[in-house]
Design an enzyme around this catalytic site. Structure first.
Site, PDB file in Angstrom:
ATOM      1  N   SER A 117       0.830  -1.208   0.000  1.00  0.00           N
ATOM      2  CA  SER A 117       0.000   0.000   0.000  1.00  0.00           C
ATOM      3  C   SER A 117       0.857   1.247   0.000  1.00  0.00           C
ATOM      4  O   SER A 117       0.385   2.325  -0.338  1.00  0.00           O
ATOM      5  CB  SER A 117      -0.846   0.063   1.274  1.00  0.00           C
ATOM      6  N   HIS A 138      -1.764  -3.052  -6.883  1.00  0.00           N
ATOM      7  CA  HIS A 138      -2.373  -2.670  -5.613  1.00  0.00           C
ATOM      8  C   HIS A 138      -3.893  -2.768  -5.666  1.00  0.00           C
ATOM      9  O   HIS A 138      -4.573  -1.952  -6.286  1.00  0.00           O
ATOM     10  CB  HIS A 138      -1.931  -1.238  -5.251  1.00  0.00           C
ATOM     11  N   GLU A 150      -4.367  -0.286  -8.701  1.00  0.00           N
ATOM     12  CA  GLU A 150      -3.304   0.641  -9.102  1.00  0.00           C
ATOM     13  C   GLU A 150      -2.124  -0.202  -9.589  1.00  0.00           C
ATOM     14  O   GLU A 150      -1.651  -1.082  -8.863  1.00  0.00           O
ATOM     15  CB  GLU A 150      -2.874   1.520  -7.922  1.00  0.00           C
ATOM     16  N   ASN A 188      -4.099   6.098  -1.601  1.00  0.00           N
ATOM     17  CA  ASN A 188      -3.665   6.200  -0.208  1.00  0.00           C
ATOM     18  C   ASN A 188      -3.070   7.561   0.124  1.00  0.00           C
ATOM     19  O   ASN A 188      -3.070   7.979   1.271  1.00  0.00           O
ATOM     20  CB  ASN A 188      -2.678   5.081   0.139  1.00  0.00           C
TER      21      ASN A 188
HETATM   22  N1  LIG Z   1      -5.504  -4.393   4.553  1.00  0.00           N
HETATM   23  C1  LIG Z   1      -5.790  -3.636   3.493  1.00  0.00           C
HETATM   24  O1  LIG Z   1      -6.856  -3.024   3.420  1.00  0.00           O
HETATM   25  C2  LIG Z   1      -4.803  -3.554   2.354  1.00  0.00           C
HETATM   26  C3  LIG Z   1      -5.245  -2.991   1.143  1.00  0.00           C
HETATM   27  C4  LIG Z   1      -4.358  -2.968   0.049  1.00  0.00           C
HETATM   28  C5  LIG Z   1      -3.075  -3.446   0.189  1.00  0.00           C
HETATM   29  N2  LIG Z   1      -2.674  -3.986   1.395  1.00  0.00           N
HETATM   30  C6  LIG Z   1      -1.303  -4.531   1.468  1.00  0.00           C
HETATM   31  O2  LIG Z   1      -1.388  -5.939   1.408  1.00  0.00           O
HETATM   32  C7  LIG Z   1      -0.347  -6.537   2.180  1.00  0.00           C
HETATM   33  C8  LIG Z   1      -0.947  -7.472   3.207  1.00  0.00           C
HETATM   34  O3  LIG Z   1      -1.842  -6.765   4.034  1.00  0.00           O
HETATM   35  P1  LIG Z   1      -2.978  -7.550   4.859  1.00  0.00           P
HETATM   36  O4  LIG Z   1      -3.844  -6.504   5.439  1.00  0.00           O
HETATM   37  O5  LIG Z   1      -3.569  -8.627   4.042  1.00  0.00           O
HETATM   38  O6  LIG Z   1      -2.075  -8.192   6.028  1.00  0.00           O
HETATM   39  P2  LIG Z   1      -2.459  -9.355   7.048  1.00  0.00           P
HETATM   40  O7  LIG Z   1      -1.711  -9.025   8.300  1.00  0.00           O
HETATM   41  O8  LIG Z   1      -3.930  -9.529   7.141  1.00  0.00           O
HETATM   42  O9  LIG Z   1      -1.863 -10.677   6.375  1.00  0.00           O
HETATM   43  C9  LIG Z   1      -0.499 -10.869   6.109  1.00  0.00           C
HETATM   44  C10 LIG Z   1      -0.251 -12.371   5.919  1.00  0.00           C
HETATM   45  O10 LIG Z   1       1.078 -12.562   5.443  1.00  0.00           O
HETATM   46  C11 LIG Z   1       1.603 -13.735   6.044  1.00  0.00           C
HETATM   47  N3  LIG Z   1       3.056 -13.654   5.965  1.00  0.00           N
HETATM   48  C12 LIG Z   1       3.897 -12.850   6.655  1.00  0.00           C
HETATM   49  N4  LIG Z   1       5.162 -13.047   6.265  1.00  0.00           N
HETATM   50  C13 LIG Z   1       5.132 -13.993   5.285  1.00  0.00           C
HETATM   51  C14 LIG Z   1       6.129 -14.604   4.447  1.00  0.00           C
HETATM   52  N5  LIG Z   1       7.414 -14.274   4.555  1.00  0.00           N
HETATM   53  N6  LIG Z   1       5.725 -15.519   3.546  1.00  0.00           N
HETATM   54  C15 LIG Z   1       4.415 -15.855   3.416  1.00  0.00           C
HETATM   55  N7  LIG Z   1       3.438 -15.323   4.186  1.00  0.00           N
HETATM   56  C16 LIG Z   1       3.788 -14.384   5.094  1.00  0.00           C
HETATM   57  C17 LIG Z   1       1.040 -13.710   7.456  1.00  0.00           C
HETATM   58  O11 LIG Z   1       1.068 -15.012   8.035  1.00  0.00           O
HETATM   59  C18 LIG Z   1      -0.378 -13.188   7.213  1.00  0.00           C
HETATM   60  O12 LIG Z   1      -1.269 -14.262   6.993  1.00  0.00           O
HETATM   61  C19 LIG Z   1       0.460  -5.375   2.772  1.00  0.00           C
HETATM   62  O13 LIG Z   1       1.545  -5.103   1.930  1.00  0.00           O
HETATM   63  C20 LIG Z   1      -0.536  -4.213   2.737  1.00  0.00           C
HETATM   64  O14 LIG Z   1       0.082  -2.962   2.637  1.00  0.00           O
HETATM   65  C21 LIG Z   1      -3.512  -4.063   2.467  1.00  0.00           C
END
Ligand SMILES: NC(=O)c1ccc[n+]([C@@H]2O[C@H](COP(=O)([O-])OP(=O)(O)OC[C@H]3O[C@@H](n4cnc5c(N)ncnc54)[C@H](O)[C@@H]3O)[C@@H](O)[C@H]2O)c1
Length: 280
Positions: A117, A138, A150, A188
């Protein structure tokens, strides 16, 4: 042409991106180091799909097909795909390490897309062995519903990489928008004040967070800022605020909120932990 997509990270975004991709006929590998998260992702998808069946939006057969196209794996050697979409923890060094491991396992054309993000995609690409195959893809939360993607190009990304991402997004019935690798990309960046000004009002005791949400929702916003931060995850939203603040030279108006920092420190991350500003 992309046929198999490997989504890394089975959390909030990864599970939703995997379901969205499978709903559009891609073969999907969902990878996470935490098997508990894989089980939770599978149960979440089953429940989402069940509710679509109950609303007569899809048949039980389609629901079974969607699930059967997703392979849930915790061994990186199983992550063989045409397109990787990583949605793991928002830490650049962890994302770089994962891409380098995946590049070893995969063929020389596999595209490495990050769902970050807020991190600089260029900085991630620089440290990956194949920077020309790295770009941002994204998605927005929930990825099964939100149309915008994005697409973040870096100075290293080659044409095939961007074409594969744009084409895949279209096949997933999304609207891909090309954007520069600038802090917070477009959405964002623009949305920062929505969260930060609301947090400031609550912090200064002008009013409480429920009132802010109720008022903003009454004016037409789909979700008030606090409900939205709980959906996104306070850890992720706080990381984005910190990242954008630092990258833009720490302007006063974008200073991250101590209220949100405290939520993160206490593990009150929102829906995913059962408690954030609200309880779930
Ligand atoms: N939450 C949102 O609304 C949102 C929206 C767009 C983008 N993002 C981006 O998406 C990404 C994930 O966010 P999220 O909210 O899903 O996080 P989250 O905390 O819900 O999930 C992250 C997952 O990654 C796993 N993980 C961590 N390290 C790992 C590795 N080395 N190999 C494999 N799995 C691994 C964890 O076990 C967990 O299940 C981030 O980069 C965030 O910026 C989030």
């Amino acid at each position: 042409m992309v046929q198999t997509i490997c989504v890394c990270g089975a959390g909030t975004m990864g599970s939703s991106i995997a379901q969205a991709a499978s709903q559009h006929q891609f073969h999907v590998i969902l990878y996470d180091v935490n098997t508990g998260m894989l089980a939770k992702a599978k149960a979440g998808m089953q429940s989402n799909l069940q509710s679509l069946v109950q609303k007569n939006k899809i048949t039980a057969e389609t629901s079974a097909d969607i699930l059967s196209r997703i392979q849930f794996v915790s061994d990186i050697n199983d992550c063989l795909a045409d397109l990787i979409i990583e949605a793991i923890v928002e830490k650049p060094e962890v994302k770089v390490a994962l891409f380098n491991q995946l590049a070893e396992v995969n063929h020389s054309e596999t595209v490495l897309a990050t769902n970050t993000s807020s991190l600089s995609v260029t900085e991630i690409a620089k440290k990956v062995k194949h920077p020309e195959r790295v770009a941002g893809m994204h998605f927005f939360n929930p990825a099964t519903i939100m149309k915008l993607v994005e697409v973040v190009k870096t100075p290293f990304s080659n044409e095939q990489t961007i074409d594969a991402i744009v084409q895949t997004a279209r096949q997933m019935d999304k609207t891909p928008v090309l954007c520069e690798d600038s802090p917070g990309f477009i959405v964002n960046h623009v949305a920062r004040p929505y969260y930060l000004e609301a947090l400031k009002l609550a912090e200064q005791g002008v009013t409480d967070f429920q009132t802010i949400d109720t008022l903003l929702e009454a004016t037409g916003f789909k979700m008030g800022p606090f409900r939205l931060m709980d959906l996104i995850g306070n850890d992720i939203n706080y990381a984005v605020s910190c990242q954008v603040y630092e990258a833009l030279g720490k302007p006063e108006r974008l200073q991250p909120s101590p209220i949100q920092k405290e939520k993160v420190e206490n593990g009150h991350l929102g829906r995913k932990t059962g408690k954030g500003y609200y309880e779930y």
